[in-house]
Design an enzyme around this catalytic site. Structure first.
Site, PDB file in Angstrom:
ATOM      1  N   ALA A  74      35.087  48.487  38.593  1.00  0.00           N
ATOM      2  CA  ALA A  74      35.577  48.662  37.227  1.00  0.00           C
ATOM      3  C   ALA A  74      34.426  48.908  36.263  1.00  0.00           C
ATOM      4  CB  ALA A  74      36.359  47.425  36.794  1.00  0.00           C
ATOM      5  N   GLY A 117      35.501  46.755  43.046  1.00  0.00           N
ATOM      6  CA  GLY A 117      36.569  47.725  43.231  1.00  0.00           C
ATOM      7  C   GLY A 117      36.166  48.904  44.085  1.00  0.00           C
ATOM      8  N   GLU A 120      36.980  47.895  47.452  1.00  0.00           N
ATOM      9  CA  GLU A 120      38.434  47.874  47.587  1.00  0.00           C
ATOM     10  C   GLU A 120      39.000  49.284  47.740  1.00  0.00           C
ATOM     11  OE1 GLU A 120      39.994  43.939  45.413  1.00  0.00           O
ATOM     12  OE2 GLU A 120      38.857  45.249  44.079  1.00  0.00           O
ATOM     13  N   GLU A 140      32.933  39.624  42.865  1.00  0.00           N
ATOM     14  CA  GLU A 140      33.742  39.164  41.737  1.00  0.00           C
ATOM     15  C   GLU A 140      33.524  37.691  41.402  1.00  0.00           C
ATOM     16  OE1 GLU A 140      35.896  42.930  42.913  1.00  0.00           O
ATOM     17  OE2 GLU A 140      34.720  41.375  43.898  1.00  0.00           O
TER      18      GLU A 140
END
Length: 266
Positions: A74, A117, A120, A140
């Site tokens: 992000a 992310g 991910e 995170e």
């Protein structure tokens, strides 16, 4: 799409053919390590829809611009501006991608850091090819956050459970070579060879019957989501779908006639 066309989706994502049936999707924000902001999420969702709808595309490669980062996750500037919700789409989830329904195979060509992310997104692809200097990680917890875009369960499914939990709870990075050794990554190659390697893999997939590939992939993707009874039903449904196609007859005919098959995808 044609081999000369480069489709620029906004300023952040491009799509182009790099082979007869292979599309390359590139995140185009190298100055911020290809981090995901609101427009990138929308553009990547559009790229999925574009390639899924194109009957000429049989396999898709996803990479990041530059040689430093695949995706850093992000965009923290966007989050600081109160835009966190806009980094996901209703259909696709984070980046417009991690939960987006996709019928065709996707290969992540990880050209550098894939963090938070970014990992991910790579985990949401079906195969991963990585440059030697690439690394993965879910940091995170170091920021008081949770890897809520599929990383917590996809990483635990993809590699040994104890190691996955260690990486999740420490936020430490996993180098590409180690990722290959434990089965997360299909191939690790020098950076300059990354795209060529990913294209070769995509072409090997694209040489097979498109419908059979997609139906097989759908069952394989669901392997951790259902018990054997449901998966047997899915497999039976897949063979019924393939048995009603032209390619179901073309494969055996080509074998008996000792020629390459001419797949129609129908």
């Amino acid at each position: 799409m044609n081999n000369e066309a480069v489709i620029q989706l906004g300023r952040t994502v491009s799509v182009r053919l790099v082979g007869a049936h292979v599309a390359l999707v590139t995140l185009q924000r190298p100055l911020v390590r290809n981090a995901i902001n609101a427009i990138t999420a929308l553009n990547l969702e559009q790229a999925v829809q574009l390639t899924d709808a194109d009957s000429e595309v049989r396999c898709v490669i996803l990479t990041g611009a530059g040689d430093q980062a695949f995706c850093a996750g992000a965009d923290l500037k966007a989050i600081a501006n109160g835009e966190a919700a806009a980094l996901s789409t209703t259909r696709g989830g984070f980046a417009g991608f991690v939960h987006q329904p996709r019928r065709k195979p996707w290969i992540a060509a990880v050209n550098g850091l894939a963090l938070a992310g970014g990992t991910e997104i790579a985990l949401a692809c079906d195969l991963i090819v990585a440059a030697g200097h690439a690394a993965f990680g879910l940091p995170e917890v170091r920021r008081g956050l949770v890897a809520a875009a599929g990383g917590l369960y996809r990483l635990t499914r993809a590699i040994p459970r104890a190691l996955a939990i260690e990486l999740i709870l420490t936020g430490e990075q996993l180098p590409a070579a180690r990722a290959q050794a434990i089965g997360l990554v299909n191939q690790v190659v020098p950076g300059p060879e990354l795209l060529a390697t990913a294209i070769t893999l995509a072409e090997r997939i694209s040489a097979n019957a498109p419908l059979a590939v997609c139906e097989s992939l759908a069952v394989a993707r669901a392997a951790f989501d259902h018990d054997d009874r449901v998966l047997r039903e899915m497999s039976a449904s897949a063979i019924r779908a393939v048995a009603g196609s032209r390619d179901y007859l073309e494969g055996p005919r080509a074998f008996l006639e000792r020629r390459p098959p001419h797949w129609s995808g129908t």
